[in-house]
Design a protein around this motif. Structure first.
Motif, PDB file in Angstrom:
ATOM      1  N   ASP A 238       0.944  -1.315  -0.073  1.00 31.07           N
ATOM      2  CA  ASP A 238      -0.136   0.039  -0.068  1.00 31.07           C
ATOM      3  C   ASP A 238       0.702   1.440  -0.052  1.00 31.07           C
ATOM      4  O   ASP A 238       1.894   1.278   0.657  1.00 31.07           O
ATOM      5  CB  ASP A 238      -0.907  -0.097   1.086  1.00 31.07           C
ATOM      6  CG  ASP A 238      -2.018  -1.165   1.226  1.00 31.07           C
ATOM      7  OD1 ASP A 238      -2.209  -1.684   0.177  1.00 31.07           O
ATOM      8  OD2 ASP A 238      -2.334  -1.693   2.139  1.00 31.07           O
ATOM      9  N   PHE A 239       0.377   2.347  -0.632  1.00 31.23           N
ATOM     10  CA  PHE A 239       1.118   3.616  -0.575  1.00 31.23           C
ATOM     11  C   PHE A 239      -0.106   4.625  -0.547  1.00 31.23           C
ATOM     12  O   PHE A 239      -1.274   4.346  -0.688  1.00 31.23           O
ATOM     13  CB  PHE A 239       2.123   3.853  -1.820  1.00 31.23           C
ATOM     14  CG  PHE A 239       1.479   3.775  -3.038  1.00 31.23           C
ATOM     15  CD1 PHE A 239       0.707   4.900  -3.692  1.00 31.23           C
ATOM     16  CD2 PHE A 239       1.238   2.591  -3.759  1.00 31.23           C
ATOM     17  CE1 PHE A 239       0.254   4.588  -4.968  1.00 31.23           C
ATOM     18  CE2 PHE A 239       0.638   2.416  -5.107  1.00 31.23           C
ATOM     19  CZ  PHE A 239       0.108   3.657  -5.613  1.00 31.23           C
ATOM     20  N   SER A 240       0.171   5.835  -0.415  1.00 26.75           N
ATOM     21  CA  SER A 240      -0.609   6.785  -0.364  1.00 26.75           C
ATOM     22  C   SER A 240      -1.737   6.861  -1.232  1.00 26.75           C
ATOM     23  O   SER A 240      -2.851   7.433  -0.871  1.00 26.75           O
ATOM     24  CB  SER A 240      -0.030   8.265  -0.391  1.00 26.75           C
ATOM     25  OG  SER A 240       0.587   8.450  -1.396  1.00 26.75           O
ATOM     26  N   GLY A 241      -1.463   6.676  -2.350  1.00 24.70           N
ATOM     27  CA  GLY A 241      -2.562   6.680  -3.528  1.00 24.70           C
ATOM     28  C   GLY A 241      -3.038   5.445  -3.915  1.00 24.70           C
ATOM     29  O   GLY A 241      -4.012   5.360  -4.910  1.00 24.70           O
TER      30      GLY A 241
ATOM     31  N   MET B 151       5.214  -4.865 -12.937  1.00 28.75           N
ATOM     32  CA  MET B 151       4.993  -4.004 -11.348  1.00 28.75           C
ATOM     33  C   MET B 151       3.666  -3.205 -11.853  1.00 28.75           C
ATOM     34  O   MET B 151       3.661  -2.300 -12.466  1.00 28.75           O
ATOM     35  CB  MET B 151       6.168  -3.132 -11.213  1.00 28.75           C
ATOM     36  CG  MET B 151       5.570  -2.474  -9.826  1.00 28.75           C
ATOM     37  SD  MET B 151       5.600  -3.699  -8.304  1.00 28.75           S
ATOM     38  CE  MET B 151       7.316  -3.636  -8.144  1.00 28.75           C
ATOM     39  N   LEU B 152       2.422  -3.495 -11.247  1.00 23.52           N
ATOM     40  CA  LEU B 152       1.026  -2.854 -11.580  1.00 23.52           C
ATOM     41  C   LEU B 152       0.756  -1.938 -10.276  1.00 23.52           C
ATOM     42  O   LEU B 152       0.996  -2.450  -9.052  1.00 23.52           O
ATOM     43  CB  LEU B 152      -0.033  -3.835 -11.901  1.00 23.52           C
ATOM     44  CG  LEU B 152       0.034  -4.700 -13.298  1.00 23.52           C
ATOM     45  CD1 LEU B 152      -0.823  -5.627 -13.297  1.00 23.52           C
ATOM     46  CD2 LEU B 152       0.549  -3.625 -14.323  1.00 23.52           C
ATOM     47  N   SER B 153       0.106  -0.828 -10.484  1.00 22.66           N
ATOM     48  CA  SER B 153      -0.500  -0.020  -9.270  1.00 22.66           C
ATOM     49  C   SER B 153      -1.770  -0.057  -9.669  1.00 22.66           C
ATOM     50  O   SER B 153      -2.453   0.063 -11.099  1.00 22.66           O
ATOM     51  CB  SER B 153       0.153   1.157  -9.334  1.00 22.66           C
ATOM     52  OG  SER B 153       1.636   1.123  -9.280  1.00 22.66           O
ATOM     53  N   SER B 154      -2.554   0.057  -8.557  1.00 23.89           N
ATOM     54  CA  SER B 154      -3.990   0.276  -8.516  1.00 23.89           C
ATOM     55  C   SER B 154      -4.158   1.745  -7.728  1.00 23.89           C
ATOM     56  O   SER B 154      -3.841   1.633  -6.463  1.00 23.89           O
ATOM     57  CB  SER B 154      -4.812  -0.710  -7.822  1.00 23.89           C
ATOM     58  OG  SER B 154      -6.131  -0.499  -8.049  1.00 23.89           O
ATOM     59  N   TYR B 155      -4.840   2.552  -8.404  1.00 29.37           N
ATOM     60  CA  TYR B 155      -4.900   4.079  -7.798  1.00 29.37           C
ATOM     61  C   TYR B 155      -6.300   4.370  -7.385  1.00 29.37           C
ATOM     62  O   TYR B 155      -7.335   3.827  -7.822  1.00 29.37           O
ATOM     63  CB  TYR B 155      -4.412   5.108  -8.811  1.00 29.37           C
ATOM     64  CG  TYR B 155      -2.870   5.201  -9.059  1.00 29.37           C
ATOM     65  CD1 TYR B 155      -2.121   5.802  -8.219  1.00 29.37           C
ATOM     66  CD2 TYR B 155      -2.488   4.662 -10.327  1.00 29.37           C
ATOM     67  CE1 TYR B 155      -0.533   5.580  -8.615  1.00 29.37           C
ATOM     68  CE2 TYR B 155      -1.135   4.419 -10.652  1.00 29.37           C
ATOM     69  CZ  TYR B 155      -0.245   4.818  -9.718  1.00 29.37           C
ATOM     70  OH  TYR B 155       1.022   5.027 -10.098  1.00 29.37           O
TER      71      TYR B 155
ATOM     72  N   GLU C 106     -10.590   2.744  -8.105  1.00 29.45           N
ATOM     73  CA  GLU C 106     -10.378   2.336  -6.410  1.00 29.45           C
ATOM     74  C   GLU C 106      -9.418   1.402  -6.659  1.00 29.45           C
ATOM     75  O   GLU C 106      -9.173   0.409  -7.468  1.00 29.45           O
ATOM     76  CB  GLU C 106     -11.542   1.750  -6.148  1.00 29.45           C
ATOM     77  CG  GLU C 106     -12.760   2.671  -6.165  1.00 29.45           C
ATOM     78  CD  GLU C 106     -12.653   3.923  -5.175  1.00 29.45           C
ATOM     79  OE1 GLU C 106     -11.942   3.777  -4.101  1.00 29.45           O
ATOM     80  OE2 GLU C 106     -13.287   5.047  -5.301  1.00 29.45           O
ATOM     81  N   PRO C 107      -8.532   1.398  -5.412  1.00 35.23           N
ATOM     82  CA  PRO C 107      -7.475   0.208  -5.532  1.00 35.23           C
ATOM     83  C   PRO C 107      -8.102  -0.884  -5.087  1.00 35.23           C
ATOM     84  O   PRO C 107      -9.072  -1.338  -4.527  1.00 35.23           O
ATOM     85  CB  PRO C 107      -6.718   0.970  -4.068  1.00 35.23           C
ATOM     86  CG  PRO C 107      -7.562   1.651  -3.213  1.00 35.23           C
ATOM     87  CD  PRO C 107      -8.432   2.399  -4.400  1.00 35.23           C
TER      88      PRO C 107
END
Length: 263
Positions: free
Chosen positions: A95-98, A120-124, A134-135
């Protein structure tokens, strides 16, 4: 034999110093030719030739492996485009801030698309490109179908600082990106493979710590998580600052690395 092994390792080291990859086939052939006399006659000169040959073979082997690794890349024509991928969550979500970020092993892509095997995928959380996103709550070992936008890894190359691009290469992550707002689909709750099972157990331990020792009450719980499952990102930023000022950051990093290797 020990001299030849050391020579082979020295050849691998020499490859790391090259500005570009050489054609490894010619080097391999030359190394084998130098080793052959040792098989027919055992004396001082053939021993020296065999050592040089092993060094060259190590150089060629490292070049061959590097060529395979670099061949698995994201083409410029697929950067910034929507691509539908199916694969498995391969590591602990962070988890990160966004939002949240995780490693993803690609199993299948849409017809015609070419993407690397690991991403490497991110869900914002919030809005991106005008769409609400939504993450996701993902777990290691789950098989998902996503629509993603990818880019080739990029990182700062300043001397003495963390090299993000090299870190991704070490983990065989050849592209990064984010999940689009198109509804993702979870296709399987668990893909049974040893490394995925280990990551799922690491997640269970981390969740147990979070449940029993909430961070708001126990600020040092992240240290216990890091020492137990090797998750350095569980440590709060203020604690990392304390470790840095006391000169113990490297001890914590080594301990976490050893825990990851043992897992």
């Amino acid at each position: 034999m020990r001299l030849n092994i050391l020579a082979f390792a020295a050849g691998i080291l020499c490859l790391q110093m090259q500005p570009e990859l050489p054609a490894w086939v010619g080097w391999l052939a030359g190394g084998l030719l130098l080793v052959l006399p040792r098989l027919m006659r055992r004396n001082g000169p053939t021993r020296i030739l065999a050592g040089i040959g092993c060094l060259i073979i190590g150089f060629a082997w490292a070049a061959w492996r590097a060529e395979i690794r670099l061949a698995d890349h994201l083409g410029a024509e697929w950067e910034g485009r929507d691509v539908e991928v199916v694969g498995v969550v391969a590591g602990l979500p962070q988890d990160f801030s966004g939002g949240t970020r995780f490693e993803f092993d690609v199993v299948r892509v849409a017809a015609g698309a070419v993407v690397p095997a690991r991403l490497m995928l991110s869900s914002y959380q919030g809005r991106r490109d005008g769409e609400r996103s939504e993450p996701l709550a993902v777990r290691p070992g789950e098989r998902w179908q996503f629509t993603v936008r990818l880019k080739r890894p990029h990182g700062n190359a300043n001397p003495g600082v963390f090299d993000y691009e090299a870190w991704l290469l070490e983990r065989n992550i050849r592209a990064t990106g984010y999940i689009r707002a198109d509804p993702p689909q979870r296709l399987a709750a668990m893909v049974w493979r040893p490394d995925y099972a280990i990551e799922r157990m690491r997640l269970a331990v981390r969740e147990s710590f979070a449940r029993i020792l909430p961070e708001a009450v126990y600020p040092f719980a992240g240290v216990l998580v890091a020492l137990t499952v090797g998750d350095q990102k569980a440590i709060q930023g203020d604690l990392w600052t304390t470790f840095s000022r006391t000169g113990t950051t490297h001890l914590m990093s080594i301990k976490c690395l050893l825990k990851r290797i043992s897992a």
